[in-house]
Design an enzyme around this catalytic site. Sequence first.
Site, PDB file in Angstrom:
ATOM      1  CG  ASP A   1       0.849  -1.721  -5.329  1.00 49.48           C
ATOM      2  OD1 ASP A   1       1.183   0.010  -5.366  1.00 49.48           O
ATOM      3  OD2 ASP A   1       0.216  -2.738  -4.814  1.00 49.48           O
ATOM      4  CB  SER A   2       1.832   3.872  -7.741  1.00 50.57           C
ATOM      5  OG  SER A   2       2.980   3.530  -7.945  1.00 50.57           O
TER       6      SER A   2
ATOM      7  CG  ASP B   1       4.550  -2.273  -4.348  1.00 46.75           C
ATOM      8  OD1 ASP B   1       5.542  -1.859  -3.756  1.00 46.75           O
ATOM      9  OD2 ASP B   1       4.732  -0.588  -4.670  1.00 46.75           O
TER      10      ASP B   1
ATOM     11  CE  LYS C   1       7.144  -0.226  -1.779  1.00 41.63           C
ATOM     12  NZ  LYS C   1       4.861  -0.052  -1.384  1.00 41.63           N
TER      13      LYS C   1
ATOM     14  CD  GLU D   1       0.149  -2.337   0.334  1.00 44.57           C
ATOM     15  OE1 GLU D   1      -1.315  -2.113   0.842  1.00 44.57           O
ATOM     16  OE2 GLU D   1       0.509  -0.752  -0.938  1.00 44.57           O
TER      17      GLU D   1
ATOM     18  CD  GLU E   1       1.104   5.225   0.965  1.00 44.97           C
ATOM     19  OE1 GLU E   1       1.473   4.714   0.203  1.00 44.97           O
ATOM     20  OE2 GLU E   1       0.467   6.169   0.003  1.00 44.97           O
TER      21      GLU E   1
END
Length: 263
Positions: free
Chosen positions: A45-46, A84, A112, A114, A181
């Site tokens: 999602d960067s 993501d 992935k 968070e 991270e």
Amino acid sequence: MKNVTLSTLRRLKADGETFSCLTAYDATFAHLAGDAGIEVLLVGDSLGMVLQGHASTLPVTIDDICYHTTAVARGKQGSLLMADLPFMSNASTDILLDHAARLMRAGAEMVKVEGEAWLAGAVTALVQRGVPVCVHMGLTPQHVHAFGGYKVQGREEARAEQIIADARTLETAGAAIILLECVPSELARQVRDAVSVPVIGIGAGVDVDGQILVMHDMLDLTTGRKPRFVKNFMAEAGSVQAAFAAYHQAVKARSFPAPEHGF
Ligand code: KIV
Ligand code: NA
């Protein structure tokens, strides 16, 4: 490159070998990264920041990630494709299952998300339905406003202990990979020793099983302040292909990240 699967990553870990991961958002770069031997591609999602120009990853939608996942899936050469789950995909287990289904149908081979121990039930629900999960811990950029900025996580003893305990809980819940991270290198090493699944790091030092970077950062394309954990692999490379290959080789040789890239 032969198709990389979770079994490949587990075998590399068992053999004491590292693996390289890189973000990819389109078919061309996905192809080149695979040619360079990069084992895992992340549709991160960067993309909200490096492609869309947002100040954070929060505006990114599941449709955005699906679009880029289909493109990467068409171009990739054997790399394992991770995608993501964007902001608020983890609002409930129902939403998480629906969004994960969409990513897998778009060509993702794992997702992935968070979160921390509170995510354990949802991780189990995904794994039971055939969706391998990587849990992103430490500095989770979707929490930027809650953290009050992009800050290293786990410097304090209590928070460090919590990250180690939560990684164990998530492994028990079925997480196939833990990604850390921006945590102190020593904490990342402790997490790696505490779980048996592969641990991927970004700004987490060299004592983990895999490394990941945002493609635009390591090609030195990112404007503005560059995080300390980034190395410019374009500086000594004459091409994107050579920069990808240099990154892959540096990760394999554990010459990247160097101590100055860590916390
Ligand atoms: O979105 C992303 O690119 C990521 C990596 C930095 C781990 O989550
Ligand atoms: Na991300």
